[in-house]
Design a protein around this motif. Structure first.
Motif, short mmCIF file in Angstrom:
data_model
loop_
_atom_site.label_atom_id
_atom_site.label_comp_id
_atom_site.label_asym_id
_atom_site.label_seq_id
_atom_site.Cartn_x
_atom_site.Cartn_y
_atom_site.Cartn_z
N ALA A 255 0.82 -1.21 0.00
CA ALA A 255 0.00 0.00 0.00
C ALA A 255 0.86 1.26 0.00
CB ALA A 255 -0.93 -0.01 1.21
N GLN A 256 1.95 1.25 0.74
CA GLN A 256 2.84 2.41 0.80
C GLN A 256 3.46 2.69 -0.57
OE1 GLN A 256 5.59 1.31 3.89
NE2 GLN A 256 4.24 1.97 5.55
N HIS A 257 3.90 1.61 -1.25
CA HIS A 257 4.53 1.81 -2.56
C HIS A 257 3.50 2.17 -3.63
CE1 HIS A 257 8.68 1.00 -1.62
NE2 HIS A 257 8.35 -0.10 -0.96
N ILE A 258 2.30 1.63 -3.54
CA ILE A 258 1.25 2.05 -4.48
C ILE A 258 0.95 3.54 -4.31
CG2 ILE A 258 -1.22 1.85 -5.01
CD1 ILE A 258 -1.01 -1.13 -4.58
N LYS A 259 0.83 3.97 -3.06
CA LYS A 259 0.57 5.38 -2.79
C LYS A 259 1.70 6.26 -3.34
CE LYS A 259 -0.27 8.64 1.02
NZ LYS A 259 -0.40 8.78 2.51
N GLY A 260 2.96 5.84 -3.13
CA GLY A 260 4.09 6.61 -3.63
C GLY A 260 4.14 6.66 -5.15
N ALA A 261 3.86 5.51 -5.79
CA ALA A 261 3.89 5.46 -7.25
C ALA A 261 2.77 6.31 -7.85
CB ALA A 261 3.75 4.01 -7.72
N ARG A 262 1.59 6.24 -7.26
CA ARG A 262 0.48 7.03 -7.78
C ARG A 262 0.73 8.52 -7.61
NH1 ARG A 262 -4.61 3.31 -5.62
NH2 ARG A 262 -5.01 2.25 -7.62
N LYS A 263 1.31 8.91 -6.50
CA LYS A 263 1.63 10.32 -6.28
C LYS A 263 2.61 10.83 -7.33
CE LYS A 263 3.49 13.49 -2.78
NZ LYS A 263 4.04 13.59 -1.39
N ALA A 264 3.63 10.03 -7.61
CA ALA A 264 4.61 10.41 -8.64
C ALA A 264 3.97 10.43 -10.02
CB ALA A 264 5.79 9.46 -8.61
N ALA A 265 3.11 9.45 -10.30
CA ALA A 265 2.47 9.36 -11.62
C ALA A 265 1.54 10.54 -11.88
CB ALA A 265 1.69 8.04 -11.73
N GLU A 266 0.91 11.07 -10.82
CA GLU A 266 0.04 12.23 -10.99
C GLU A 266 0.84 13.44 -11.47
OE1 GLU A 266 -1.87 12.87 -7.27
OE2 GLU A 266 -3.18 11.12 -7.43
N VAL A 267 2.07 13.55 -11.00
CA VAL A 267 2.91 14.68 -11.41
C VAL A 267 3.39 14.47 -12.84
CG1 VAL A 267 5.06 15.91 -10.96
CG2 VAL A 267 3.63 15.13 -9.05
N ILE A 268 3.79 13.24 -13.17
CA ILE A 268 4.30 12.95 -14.51
C ILE A 268 3.20 13.09 -15.55
CG2 ILE A 268 5.39 11.18 -15.94
CD1 ILE A 268 7.15 12.45 -13.73
N ASP A 269 1.96 12.72 -15.16
CA ASP A 269 0.74 12.89 -15.94
C ASP A 269 0.59 11.86 -17.06
OD1 ASP A 269 -1.71 14.12 -16.66
OD2 ASP A 269 -0.70 15.21 -18.26
N SER A 270 1.55 11.75 -17.97
CA SER A 270 1.50 10.73 -19.02
C SER A 270 2.81 9.97 -19.01
CB SER A 270 1.27 11.35 -20.40
OG SER A 270 2.32 12.24 -20.73
N ASP A 271 2.77 8.71 -19.46
CA ASP A 271 3.95 7.86 -19.32
C ASP A 271 5.14 8.41 -20.09
OD1 ASP A 271 3.43 4.59 -18.28
OD2 ASP A 271 1.88 6.12 -18.19
N ALA A 272 6.29 8.40 -19.40
CA ALA A 272 7.54 8.89 -19.98
C ALA A 272 8.53 7.75 -20.11
CB ALA A 272 8.13 9.99 -19.10
N ASN A 273 9.37 7.83 -21.13
CA ASN A 273 10.43 6.85 -21.34
C ASN A 273 11.68 7.37 -20.64
OD1 ASN A 273 12.52 5.22 -22.35
ND2 ASN A 273 11.41 4.85 -24.25
N VAL A 274 12.03 6.74 -19.51
CA VAL A 274 13.17 7.18 -18.72
C VAL A 274 14.30 6.18 -18.88
CG1 VAL A 274 13.93 7.91 -16.42
CG2 VAL A 274 11.51 8.06 -17.04
N GLN A 275 15.31 6.57 -19.66
CA GLN A 275 16.47 5.69 -19.84
C GLN A 275 16.03 4.29 -20.29
OE1 GLN A 275 18.04 7.14 -15.79
NE2 GLN A 275 19.92 6.75 -16.95
N GLY A 276 15.05 4.26 -21.19
CA GLY A 276 14.57 2.98 -21.72
C GLY A 276 13.53 2.31 -20.86
N VAL A 277 13.15 2.92 -19.74
CA VAL A 277 12.15 2.34 -18.83
C VAL A 277 10.98 3.30 -18.73
CG1 VAL A 277 11.71 1.48 -16.50
CG2 VAL A 277 13.98 1.20 -17.53
N HIS A 278 9.76 2.78 -18.84
CA HIS A 278 8.59 3.64 -18.81
C HIS A 278 8.09 3.85 -17.39
CE1 HIS A 278 8.55 2.79 -23.10
NE2 HIS A 278 7.66 3.76 -23.24
N PHE A 279 7.67 5.10 -17.13
CA PHE A 279 6.97 5.38 -15.87
C PHE A 279 5.89 6.42 -16.12
CE2 PHE A 279 6.00 7.86 -12.13
CZ PHE A 279 5.47 6.83 -11.36
#
Length: 390
Positions: A255-279
């Protein structure tokens, strides 16, 4: 040393390893803390071996998870390339030729990321040795952090390729070199390197150790990064932490990591390719679906995953194929065998090279073929793809 897979489906290795030791099912079940009935179902192909159960059984055998799962064989066409790749890795601190130029290197990296996104393992294998030499030569020539970041990018791809095949000696060496390059680059590259280092713990079945790596990297990223880059790094780390906690059945940490990932994803807004890895929001959802299945929240996984596929997606094949695998896992757990077959076929069709070596697709193929006693053209086709004799 880990065994080479000869029978599709890692669960088949459990019986082989047990018989090699001369153990009866009672002994292995007792050491693993599971019922003899459950062990029998795994060995007979009536229930899939999850990586969580695999880690428990590996510990009972005194081996690592990757050794239990078995490694994929090296194709004859790839042997020379892997030899070249190891040679380039040995010369990490020894430039071999003049740099090729920034634009050429950037173009080659873009092609690597495209091939990785397509889950084209064979082409990635062929491009890596030369690209690694070019990246290292460029970084030695300039000494610039941005060029060392490119070296770290290539080593991340080496780790990815090796982890897909469970060539763990190569994977673990790659993350060591990746971190050395990242230390000459910057905090984002270090976060990605930590994510991949935690991946080696995941592959080996040491989920608690992997979480410790993630926790340390999260603290470092929070103290050294700012703005969008900070959220990208934290998001990638939280996705890895989510997976590791799910394998441990640690719902609070999940639950802690889901909350952290969702918080970061809200800022990123749309998926980005980071050094060959998507977030971003989409990759966060794909990881949540997988973790729901690990936690046996199969109905939730199906609802989220099927809605996502229905509404449209932008993630590449390297993420969509595992999503189909996880939907197949959920459907099988909910007794929808035909639906599981359909989802698994989608996984094979989306990324055939990945499905051919991925332990989840191989194990699900083994179980679904075993469970379907009646003639079924789809199961026959699935068996053919997985190399299973009917």
């Amino acid at each position: 040393m880990s065994a080479e897979i000869t029978t599709p489906g890692p669960g088949a290795n459990v019986k082989v390893l047990r018989l090699e030791r001369g153990w009866l099912q009672d002994r292995l079940a007792g050491k693993a803390g599971m019922s003899k009935s459950m062990l029998g179902k795994i060995e007979r192909g009536e229930r899939p071996l999850t990586q969580g159960m695999g880690a428990v059984l590996a510990n009972a055998f005194g081996i690592t998870l990757d050794e239990l799962l078995g490694h994929a064989p090296v194709n004859a066409d790839d042997e020379d390339r892997l030899t070249e790749l190891r040679a380039a890795m040995r010369r990490f601190d020894l430039p071999t030729s003049a740099p090729v130029g920034v634009q050429q290197l950037d173009d080659d990296l873009a092609e690597l990321f495209r091939l990785r996104g397509d889950a084209d393992l064979s082409s990635v294998t062929h491009i890596l040795p030369g690209l690694l030499r070019k990246a290292q030569d460029q970084a030695h020539a300039t000494g610039r952090p941005e060029d060392w970041s490119k070296v770290a990018d290539v080593y991340s791809a080496v780790y990815w390729l090796a982890a897909r095949h469970r060539w763990m000696t190569l994977a673990e060496l790659a993350v060591v070199k990746q971190r050395q390059a990242a230390e000459r680059s910057g905090a984002l590259a270090l976060a990605v390197a930590a994510r991949d280092e935690a991946g080696t713990f995941l592959n080996g079945g040491d989920f608690a150790g992997g979480l410790a790596v993630v926790d340390r990297a999260v603290v470092q990223a929070e103290s050294t990064l700012h703005g969008r880059t900070r959220h990208l790094a934290l998001g990638l780390l939280h996705l890895r932490g989510m997976t590791l906690a799910g394998r441990l059945q640690d719902k609070r940490t999940v639950a802690q990591h889901i909350k952290g990932a969702r918080k970061a994803a809200e800022v990123i807004d749309s998926d980005a390719n980071v050094q060959g890895v998507h977030f971003g929001p989409e990759n966060t959802l794909s990881h949540i679906v997988a973790t729901h299945v690990d936690l046996k929240k199969n109905a939730d996984a199906l609802t989220a995953g099927e809605r996502y596929l229905r509404d449209g997606y932008t993630l590449p094949a390297t993420r969509i194929s595992p999503l189909h695998m996880n939907l197949a896992r959920a459907k099988l757990a909910l007794k929808d065998r035909d639906g599981a077959v359909d989802s698994l076929i989608e996984a094979w069709n989306t990324a055939p090279q990945m499905a051919k070596v991925h332990p989840t697709s191989l194990e699900l193929s083994r179980v679904l073929v075993s469970l379907h006693k009646r003639s079924n053209p789809k199961v026959t086709a699935l068996a053919k793809k997985a190399g299973i004799r009917l």
